[in-house]
Scaffold this motif. Structure first.
Motif, PDB file in Angstrom:
ATOM      1  N   GLN A 128      74.118  10.439  36.078  1.00  0.00           N
ATOM      2  CA  GLN A 128      74.889  11.622  36.427  1.00  0.00           C
ATOM      3  C   GLN A 128      74.075  12.917  36.395  1.00  0.00           C
ATOM      4  N   ASN A 131      72.372  11.889  40.094  1.00  0.00           N
ATOM      5  CA  ASN A 131      72.923  10.809  40.924  1.00  0.00           C
ATOM      6  C   ASN A 131      71.845   9.938  41.567  1.00  0.00           C
ATOM      7  N   ARG A 190      80.859   3.773  36.922  1.00  0.00           N
ATOM      8  CA  ARG A 190      80.475   5.167  37.172  1.00  0.00           C
ATOM      9  C   ARG A 190      79.138   5.297  37.904  1.00  0.00           C
TER      10      ARG A 190
END
Length: 255
Positions: A128, A131, A190
């Motif tokens: 995150q 990405n 995720r």
């Protein structure tokens, strides 16, 4: 354009051929497949992927032996084993991965599960940042070696130094990819499958070069980026499904 379409169709057919449950019979993924709890699968998969180089039968045999040394309860062992129990792992060896490395891995995994919310959280937090899987892998490397352990660093790929990270990318394929073929687990949600990178090894690299998917001569991180970019042209949402095609062509069909 027709050549590209023909190549895509050829590789899609090979994915269909190899991305099936019977693939598991000869693949190290059969080891974590023996567990049902998420954390057991994660840890068993990670340890199996770590020693996945060399003869595949030996990899599977040694991974099963290692898990048996953890009482076939890897998550419980990582969290609760006494130091006496952990030190008994000094008998384990797979090629250059020895007992000292094994003991370090357990201590590091304990740190990850007790202080960083587990393997999934570490990889997803790293991803995150920007990405990209390169960030996820670099972040994981940093967290894994929060404990002192210079000897063991050679067993975790450092993408910051250009490593292809074949085994870690294979592990991430196992954990992330939502598999219609019944091989990969798809436990983590995720990180999108579209961001995964090909587990590049001598087989996938050589087949990729023969098919014109890879020009770079070295099997390094730049080659991983190049061949994965080529595969995204065929399926931008699930590029690493072609790992089955390239690996199958190289190992099973001697392409």
């Amino acid at each position: 354009m027709q050549e590209i379409e023909d190549l895509k169709n050829f590789l899609d057919e090979k994915v269909e051929e190899f991305n099936r449950p019977n693939f598991i019979e000869t693949d190290p993924i059969q080891v974590p497949r023996q567990f049902s709890e998420k954390e057991d699968i994660e840890i068993a998969g990670f340890l199996t992927a770590t020693i996945s180089w060399g003869n595949r039968a030996a990899i599977i045999k040694n991974a099963l032996r290692l898990l048996s040394m953890l009482g076939n309860q890897p998550h419980d062992f990582v969290l609760n084993a006494s130091e006496i129990e952990i030190q008994k792992l000094n008998r384990f060896v797979h090629r250059t991965f020895n007992g000292d490395d094994c003991i370090y891995f357990i201590h590091s995994l304990r740190n990850i599960y007790k202080n960083h919310n587990g393997l999934q959280a570490v990889f997803e937090k790293g991803f995150q940042q920007d990405n990209t899987m390169k960030d996820a892998l670099a972040s994981f490397y940093s967290v894994f070696f929060e404990l002192a352990g210079e000897r063991t660093r050679k067993h975790i790929s450092n993408v910051q130094k250009g490593a292809s990270a074949k085994r870690l990318n294979m592990y991430l394929r196992w954990m992330v990819r939502k598999d219609q073929g019944g091989v990969d687990f798809g436990l983590w949600n995720r990180i999108p499958a579209s961001a995964l990178m090909l587990p590049l090894d001598i087989h996938t690299g050589n087949v990729g070069r023969k098919l014109g998917l890879l020009q770079r001569k070295s099997d390094d991180w730049k080659a991983v980026e190049e061949i994965t970019s080529s595969l995204r042209e065929f399926d931008k949402n699930d590029p690493v499904k072609y790992d089955f095609a390239l690996f199958g062509l190289g190992v099973f069909e001697k392409f």
